[in-house]
Design an enzyme around this catalytic site. Structure first.
Site, short mmCIF file in Angstrom:
data_model
loop_
_atom_site.label_atom_id
_atom_site.label_comp_id
_atom_site.label_asym_id
_atom_site.label_seq_id
_atom_site.Cartn_x
_atom_site.Cartn_y
_atom_site.Cartn_z
CB ALA A 67 -0.89 -0.02 1.23
N GLY A 110 0.61 -4.98 1.09
CA GLY A 110 -0.62 -5.07 0.30
C GLY A 110 -0.40 -5.72 -1.05
CD GLU A 113 -2.04 -7.61 3.25
OE1 GLU A 113 -1.76 -6.46 2.85
OE2 GLU A 113 -2.52 -7.81 4.38
CD GLU A 133 2.09 -5.35 5.85
OE1 GLU A 133 2.89 -6.27 6.14
OE2 GLU A 133 1.26 -5.44 4.92
N1 CAA Z 1 4.60 3.21 -0.63
C1 CAA Z 1 5.01 4.37 -1.20
N2 CAA Z 1 6.15 4.49 -1.89
C2 CAA Z 1 6.93 3.41 -2.00
C3 CAA Z 1 6.58 2.17 -1.43
C4 CAA Z 1 5.34 2.10 -0.73
N3 CAA Z 1 4.90 0.96 -0.19
N4 CAA Z 1 7.56 1.28 -1.69
C5 CAA Z 1 8.48 1.92 -2.43
N5 CAA Z 1 8.11 3.21 -2.61
C6 CAA Z 1 8.84 4.26 -3.33
C7 CAA Z 1 10.00 4.80 -2.51
O1 CAA Z 1 9.56 5.77 -1.59
C8 CAA Z 1 10.88 5.37 -3.59
O2 CAA Z 1 10.34 6.61 -4.00
P1 CAA Z 1 11.31 7.90 -4.18
O3 CAA Z 1 12.22 7.51 -5.33
O4 CAA Z 1 10.37 9.01 -4.50
O5 CAA Z 1 12.06 8.05 -2.91
C9 CAA Z 1 10.68 4.39 -4.76
O6 CAA Z 1 9.45 3.71 -4.49
C10 CAA Z 1 11.78 3.35 -4.88
O7 CAA Z 1 11.92 2.71 -3.60
P2 CAA Z 1 13.31 2.56 -2.82
O8 CAA Z 1 14.21 3.70 -3.15
O9 CAA Z 1 13.00 2.35 -1.38
O10 CAA Z 1 13.88 1.23 -3.50
P3 CAA Z 1 14.86 0.15 -2.86
O11 CAA Z 1 15.24 -0.75 -3.99
O12 CAA Z 1 15.94 0.82 -2.08
O13 CAA Z 1 13.96 -0.65 -1.82
C11 CAA Z 1 11.98 -1.82 -1.07
C12 CAA Z 1 12.90 -1.44 -2.28
C13 CAA Z 1 12.71 -2.78 -0.16
C14 CAA Z 1 10.77 -2.52 -1.69
C15 CAA Z 1 11.57 -0.56 -0.31
O14 CAA Z 1 11.07 0.41 -1.22
C16 CAA Z 1 10.50 -0.80 0.73
O15 CAA Z 1 10.80 -1.29 1.79
N6 CAA Z 1 9.23 -0.39 0.44
C17 CAA Z 1 8.15 -0.48 1.40
C18 CAA Z 1 7.65 -1.91 1.55
C19 CAA Z 1 6.55 -1.96 2.62
O16 CAA Z 1 6.78 -1.64 3.76
N7 CAA Z 1 5.34 -2.36 2.19
C20 CAA Z 1 4.20 -2.45 3.10
C21 CAA Z 1 3.35 -1.21 2.99
S1 CAA Z 1 2.06 -1.14 4.18
C22 CAA Z 1 0.82 -2.11 3.59
O17 CAA Z 1 0.90 -2.65 2.51
C23 CAA Z 1 -0.39 -2.24 4.48
C24 CAA Z 1 -1.38 -3.28 4.10
O18 CAA Z 1 -1.33 -4.40 4.56
C25 CAA Z 1 -2.50 -2.95 3.19
#
Ligand code: CAA
Length: 259
Positions: A67, A110, A113, A133
């Site tokens: 998400a 998400g 999921e 998460e």
């Molecule tokens: N939401 C918003 N933006 C996101 C995102 C997310 N879930 N995941 C990645 N992005 C964005 C980053 O902010 C970044 O944007 P900018 O270039 O503007 O800074 C871009 O995508 C590229 O990401 P990274 O620079 O972080 O790339 P990386 O290769 O270094 O890392 C990653 C990749 C490990 C996937 C890392 O991006 C990450 O940890 N993302 C979040 C994963 C996460 O926590 N997901 C769970 C979300 S909560 C949820 O889903 C709730 C639910 O159950 C419904």
């Protein structure tokens, strides 16, 4: 389909409807509009008699990284209740035709999921599945704690949800989360091949088959068995049942009509 979308691409490959996330700069993070577009496209394919199966995919680097954290960072419980983003995952569950998730790269939060709410997952060798998460101070909210546990068992689900462990494609295959694993280069092609095989099958029976398998997740065994029995009997009212059995007896391919 004539709808214009900002965050997804749609196309048809024979009787397969393909929906592809198209928000690469954010690793296909699932914002509200992307989810609305995705579900609207899948529901349109579901209502289209020329389509027998759907494929949901992202790109090589990410199926979806979860998400959109930036969109929900300042949310309150009341705002979430008023604006039920997670209902989109429930609407995916209600699609009646088979949906296959073609997962390459990250399928996190998400995104994982969403893949698990599909009927099958075909992974590329680069796929990574996780429910991270806990690192954000929350827990999975769109079925992760439930569907992941049903798929891989309590021990591994706990480790993934409590400690953010990711699964490689190979691990996901060994633990029963995914159906098949292909090299990145031909992953989508192989998924579409599988989807086209499924889409060529008797359309009404396909929907009943999906509903019957899903019943195990929704009702106790006795009710699920009774439900299966009713669907089985009901199919004897279709022309396709008569055609399928007559074709078998006469040693010829069946010609399905979808009725
Ligand atoms: N939401 C918003 N933006 C996101 C995102 C997310 N879930 N995941 C990645 N992005 C964005 C980053 O902010 C970044 O944007 P900018 O270039 O503007 O800074 C871009 O995508 C590229 O990401 P990274 O620079 O972080 O790339 P990386 O290769 O270094 O890392 C990653 C990749 C490990 C996937 C890392 O991006 C990450 O940890 N993302 C979040 C994963 C996460 O926590 N997901 C769970 C979300 S909560 C949820 O889903 C709730 C639910 O159950 C419904």
């Amino acid at each position: 389909m004539t709808q214009q979308f900002e965050f997804i691409l749609t196309s048809r490959e024979g009787r397969v409807g393909l929906v592809q996330f198209n928000r690469p700069a954010a690793l296909n993070a699932l914002n509200r509009q992307l989810m609305a577009e995705t579900i609207s496209a899948l529901e349109a394919f579901d209502a289209d008699s020329e389509i027998g199966c759907m494929v949901l995919t992202g790109n090589e680097r990410a199926f979806a990284a979860g998400a959109d954290i930036k969109e929900m960072a300042n949310a309150t419980p009341a705002a979430m209740l008023d604006n039920p983003f997670i209902d989109y995952w429930d609407r995916l569950r209600k699609i009646s035709k088979p949906v296959i998730a073609a997962v390459s790269g990250f399928a996190l939060g998400g995104g994982c999921e969403l893949a698990m709410a599909c009927d099958m997952i075909v992974a590329s060798e680069s796929a990574r599945f996780g429910q991270p998460e806990i690192n954000l101070g929350v827990i999975p909210g769109a079925g992760g704690t439930q569907r992941l546990t049903l798929a891989v068992g309590k021990a591994l689900a706990m480790e993934m949800v409590l400690n953010g462990r990711f699964l490689s494609a190979d691990e996901a295959y060994r633990f029963g989360l995914v159906n098949r694993v292909f090299p990145v280069e031909n992953h989508l092609e192989e998924t579409l091949k599988l989807a086209n095989e499924i889409a060529a099958r008797a359309p009404v029976a396909l929907r009943m088959a999906k509903e019957a398998v899903n019943a195990i997740f929704e009702m106790p065994l006795a009710a699920g068995l009774a439900h299966e029995r009713r669907l089985f009997y009901m199919l004897f009212s279709t022309e396709d049942q008569k055609e399928g059995m007559e074709a078998f007896i006469n040693k010829r391919p069946a010609n399905w009509q979808g009725r």
